[in-house]
Design an enzyme around this catalytic site. Structure first.
Site, short mmCIF file in Angstrom:
data_model
loop_
_atom_site.label_atom_id
_atom_site.label_comp_id
_atom_site.label_asym_id
_atom_site.label_seq_id
_atom_site.Cartn_x
_atom_site.Cartn_y
_atom_site.Cartn_z
N PHE A 66 0.85 -1.20 0.00
CA PHE A 66 0.00 0.00 0.00
C PHE A 66 0.88 1.25 0.00
O PHE A 66 2.06 1.19 0.34
CB PHE A 66 -0.93 0.00 1.21
N SER B 251 6.97 4.54 9.59
CA SER B 251 7.30 3.46 8.68
C SER B 251 6.02 2.83 8.16
O SER B 251 4.93 3.05 8.68
CB SER B 251 8.16 2.41 9.37
N LYS B 252 6.18 2.03 7.12
CA LYS B 252 5.04 1.37 6.50
C LYS B 252 4.29 0.49 7.50
O LYS B 252 3.12 0.22 7.33
CB LYS B 252 5.51 0.50 5.33
N ARG B 253 5.01 0.07 8.53
CA ARG B 253 4.38 -0.83 9.50
C ARG B 253 3.54 -0.07 10.53
O ARG B 253 2.73 -0.66 11.22
CB ARG B 253 5.43 -1.68 10.21
N SER C 19 -0.15 4.74 8.60
CA SER C 19 0.85 5.22 7.65
C SER C 19 0.41 5.01 6.20
O SER C 19 1.01 5.55 5.29
CB SER C 19 2.19 4.53 7.89
#
Ligand code: GLU
Length: 501
Positions: free
Chosen positions: A30, A270-272, A276
């Protein structure tokens, strides 16, 4: 000396309409809000000057790329209204714009860099480089240039050993200095930027090669991207120079490195991290106007005393040199407030149109919308328009008007709090007052309940209407009570009062 006009610090001698910027995401999942912020700043920059925005999909890492990732990028940009002038599904004279379709180009450019002597084959294994560094007592990280000048015999020996080489760029021995449009002059010393790989031993091109090759071939004039990529910039500048020598592009573009976006604590978002992904905001009922405005504030501002603005206003005022180089903090509360401000600007018709998919998603209205549902919605929207800060708050506020009586249920907590003995007495008194009401209108309902509960029973308004509200709407927080009861109608309102008893 003659006076020559000072060159524009952003454009140099470039005509504004010749500005070409790019947004080159990798479709690995994503899309991250920090990444969309880069897209937004590039869009604002391109539109400000009347130049072009190129969308390029950096999908050479086949192990990590997904089709969903690709579609999510295009859908996200379209949702935000960040349209691109060249790229996938739009075309353009520098295509293809998906790197996976440009593999032959990279192989050809790599071969030419090798023939020109700007790049060389390197057979070293990592542990060999490491061992040499230890033996020499060197603290310098990265490759030591061992294969720069291999003799034919050395090369033959490596090949006889079954080794296949990576291709490395020969970095200049001087410092590399450039003027960052956000950060000013930056210098990298040669010992910190060793020769780096352009092709894997398999022959697959690396990001370090394909990104500058495409910038050069696509005529990119300005690279605006996250600060996390700053360490790769000196390598890329050396590569742009090497490319220009073989007739690819015109040398390095100008760079502006946008501030890092920080999440909770002092860590990069972060993406995690929850929140986000842009998808969370699309699903969560944020407006594109609100998200764009908030993302613009991650490093830029229109004026000291002004937070709320439109994309057009940003485009008009955008100046890359006024981007703040310091880390920007992602603050969900602020984003919600900005979104709410944009909700207040929507016309009723526009808000109704945008709320509809959320009402359908929650099953509040039929899909396609039936005539009675459409009529009810038209009457009900004015009651909630001023009260919702996100589109996804509408279903919870409006469901009580659309639900079948058999399915109507009270919020358990609210009922436990407000429909105790005293609450039920209030509901009973309200029922008695309303049962014989002549005209079922907001004014008549209000008058009759006020006469009964406030004047006759001498209740405080807050105490008086809470139980009635829970009985009729199911919740303590709802659209205005009397209007809601009018919309609901006599029969359903009285039925719900009775049911609460
Ligand atoms: N594909 C790279 C990324 O998404 C592009 C970086 C750049 O803007 O140069 O991180």
């Amino acid at each position: 000396m003659t006076d020559s006009p000072a060159l524009d610090p952003v454009l140099g001698d470039l005509a504004p309409e010749d500005v070409r910027v790019r947004f080159p995401p990798s479709p690995t999942g994503f899309i991250h809000v920090g990444n969309i912020r880069s897209a937004l700043f590039n869009f604002a920059f391109a539109r400000h000057y009347g130049g072009k925005l190129v969308l390029r999909i950096e999908d050479t890492d086949t192990a990590r790329n997904t089709a969903e990732g690709y579609h999510s990028i295009l859908d996200s940009l379209r949702w935000m209204g960040l349209n691109w002038d060249e790229g996938p599904e739009v075309g353009g004279e520098y295509g293809p714009y998906r790197q996976s379709e440009r593999m032959d180009i990279y192989a050809d450019v790599a071969a030419r860099l090798r023939s020109a002597g700007s790049a060389y084959d390197c057979f070293c294994a990592n542990d060999e480089v490491e061992a040499r560094r230890k033996a020499a007592g060197s603290k310098v990280q990265g490759y030591d240039g061992f294969c720069r000048e291999l003799s034919a015999d050395q090369r033959a020996a490596f090949e006889a050993d079954g080794r296949t080489p990576v291709l490395r760029l020969r970095m200049p021995d001087e410092a590399i200095t450039f003027t960052d449009l956000v950060r000013g002059e930056i210098t990298f010393q040669p010992e910190n930027v060793p020769d780096f790989a352009l092709l894997r031993a398999t022959g697959d091109p690396l990001y370090t090669l394909v990104n500058p090759v495409d910038d050069a071939m696509m005529g990119i004039t300005h690279v605006l991207r996250g600060e996390d990529l700053l360490s790769s910039t000196p390598r890329q500048i050396a590569l742009y120079d090497a490319l220009a020598k073989i007739g690819v592009g015109q040398g390095a573009p100008r760079f502006g490195h946008l501030p890092i976006v920080m999440g909770e604590g002092n860590k990069r978002l972060s993406k995690r991290d929850a929140g986000s992904g842009l998808g969370d905001y699309i699903e969560g009922g944020y407006l594109p106007e609100g998200v764009l405005n908030y993302l613009a504030l991650l490093g830029w501002g229109i004026a000291e005393d002004r937070d709320v603005f439109s994309l057009e206003e940003m485009v008009e005022a955008f100046d890359i040199r006024r981007v703040n180089p310091n880390p920007a903090r992602f603050d969900l509360k602020k984003m919600s407030a900005i979104n709410a401000a944009h909700m207040r600007k929507l016309s009723l018709e526009d808000m109704t149109h945008r709320v509809l998919p959320f009402l359908k998603r929650e099953g509040v209205v039929s899909d396609p919308v039936s005539d009675p549902d459409a009529q009810m919605l038209e009457l009900a929207m004015p009651l909630v328009a001023e009260r919702i800060n996100r589109l996804d708050e509408a279903p919870g506020m409006l469901a009580f008007l659309f639900v079948e009586e058999a399915d109507f249920a009270l919020d358990e907590q609210d009922a436990a709090k407000l429909l105790d003995e005293a609450g039920k007495e209030i509901v009973q008194a309200s029922y008695d007052a309303l049962e014989s009401l002549g005209e079922w209108s907001t004014a008549a309902i209000q008058e009759s309940l006020q006469a009964k509960l406030i004047e006759e029973l001498e209740l405080k308004p807050r105490k008086a209407f809470g139980p009635v509200r829970v009985a009729v709407t199911g919740k303590r927080v709802s659209p205005p009570l009397f209007e809601s009861m009018e919309l609901l109608g006599r029969e359903r309102s009285l039925g719900r009062l009775r049911a609460a008893l």
